[in-house]
Design a protein around this motif. Structure first.
Motif, PDB file in Angstrom:
ATOM      1  N   LEU A  14       3.051   3.326 -11.621  1.00  0.00           N
ATOM      2  CA  LEU A  14       2.730   2.223 -12.520  1.00  0.00           C
ATOM      3  C   LEU A  14       1.842   2.774 -13.633  1.00  0.00           C
ATOM      4  CD1 LEU A  14       2.048  -0.561  -9.865  1.00  0.00           C
ATOM      5  CD2 LEU A  14       4.156  -0.084 -11.116  1.00  0.00           C
ATOM      6  N   PRO A  15       2.376   2.927 -14.852  1.00  0.00           N
ATOM      7  CA  PRO A  15       1.652   3.538 -15.964  1.00  0.00           C
ATOM      8  C   PRO A  15       0.275   2.910 -16.189  1.00  0.00           C
ATOM      9  CG  PRO A  15       3.921   3.152 -16.572  1.00  0.00           C
ATOM     10  CD  PRO A  15       3.704   2.466 -15.251  1.00  0.00           C
ATOM     11  N   VAL A  19      -1.631   3.918  -9.209  1.00  0.00           N
ATOM     12  CA  VAL A  19      -0.862   3.192  -8.203  1.00  0.00           C
ATOM     13  C   VAL A  19       0.619   3.545  -8.293  1.00  0.00           C
ATOM     14  CG1 VAL A  19      -0.206   0.875  -7.402  1.00  0.00           C
ATOM     15  CG2 VAL A  19      -2.523   1.298  -8.231  1.00  0.00           C
ATOM     16  N   SER A  20       1.218   3.725  -7.132  1.00  0.00           N
ATOM     17  CA  SER A  20       2.663   3.908  -7.025  1.00  0.00           C
ATOM     18  C   SER A  20       3.239   2.676  -6.335  1.00  0.00           C
ATOM     19  CB  SER A  20       2.999   5.137  -6.189  1.00  0.00           C
ATOM     20  OG  SER A  20       2.548   6.299  -6.818  1.00  0.00           O
ATOM     21  N   PRO A  35      -0.413   8.739  -2.019  1.00  0.00           N
ATOM     22  CA  PRO A  35       0.993   9.076  -1.806  1.00  0.00           C
ATOM     23  C   PRO A  35       1.357   9.209  -0.326  1.00  0.00           C
ATOM     24  CG  PRO A  35      -0.083  10.744  -3.194  1.00  0.00           C
ATOM     25  CD  PRO A  35      -1.113   9.734  -2.829  1.00  0.00           C
ATOM     26  N   VAL A  36       0.420   9.663   0.505  1.00  0.00           N
ATOM     27  CA  VAL A  36       0.697   9.785   1.940  1.00  0.00           C
ATOM     28  C   VAL A  36       0.928   8.401   2.547  1.00  0.00           C
ATOM     29  CG1 VAL A  36      -0.224  10.520   4.158  1.00  0.00           C
ATOM     30  CG2 VAL A  36      -0.547  11.964   2.145  1.00  0.00           C
ATOM     31  N   GLU A  37       0.082   7.449   2.179  1.00  0.00           N
ATOM     32  CA  GLU A  37       0.259   6.078   2.659  1.00  0.00           C
ATOM     33  C   GLU A  37       1.626   5.536   2.253  1.00  0.00           C
ATOM     34  OE1 GLU A  37      -1.361   1.582   1.732  1.00  0.00           O
ATOM     35  OE2 GLU A  37      -2.678   3.261   1.233  1.00  0.00           O
ATOM     36  N   MET A  38       2.032   5.828   1.021  1.00  0.00           N
ATOM     37  CA  MET A  38       3.326   5.340   0.524  1.00  0.00           C
ATOM     38  C   MET A  38       4.471   5.908   1.348  1.00  0.00           C
ATOM     39  SD  MET A  38       5.067   3.463  -1.470  1.00  0.00           S
ATOM     40  CE  MET A  38       3.827   2.940  -2.614  1.00  0.00           C
ATOM     41  N   TRP A  39       4.462   7.221   1.586  1.00  0.00           N
ATOM     42  CA  TRP A  39       5.559   7.834   2.347  1.00  0.00           C
ATOM     43  C   TRP A  39       5.557   7.392   3.807  1.00  0.00           C
ATOM     44  CZ3 TRP A  39       9.886   9.258   0.589  1.00  0.00           C
ATOM     45  CH2 TRP A  39       9.987   9.722  -0.712  1.00  0.00           C
ATOM     46  N   GLU A  40       4.378   7.186   4.383  1.00  0.00           N
ATOM     47  CA  GLU A  40       4.328   6.674   5.751  1.00  0.00           C
ATOM     48  C   GLU A  40       4.958   5.288   5.819  1.00  0.00           C
ATOM     49  OE1 GLU A  40       0.207   6.999   6.828  1.00  0.00           O
ATOM     50  OE2 GLU A  40       0.461   9.082   7.486  1.00  0.00           O
TER      51      GLU A  40
END
Length: 51
Positions: A14-15, A19-20, A35-40
């Motif tokens: 998100l520009p 945040v992703s 990023p780790v939380e996102m991939w989990e």
């Protein structure tokens, strides 16, 4: 990323933020700065969200 089952996962940045936003193949979305939380979250499907 395409898994062997043909499932598609998408992560967008998100520009203007750190945040992703992740979108699962089922349409569920999740946002995270880590990023780790996102991939989990992504790889834990369907645990934690509707299939």
């Amino acid at each position: 990323m395409t898994a062997p089952t043909g499932e598609v996962y998408r992560i967008d940045w998100l520009p203007g933020t750190d945040v992703s936003r992740g979108t699962c193949h089922c349409g569920a979305q999740h946002t995270a700065e880590d990023p780790v939380e996102m991939w989990e979250w992504m790889l834990g499907h369907p645990e934690g969200h509707a299939s």
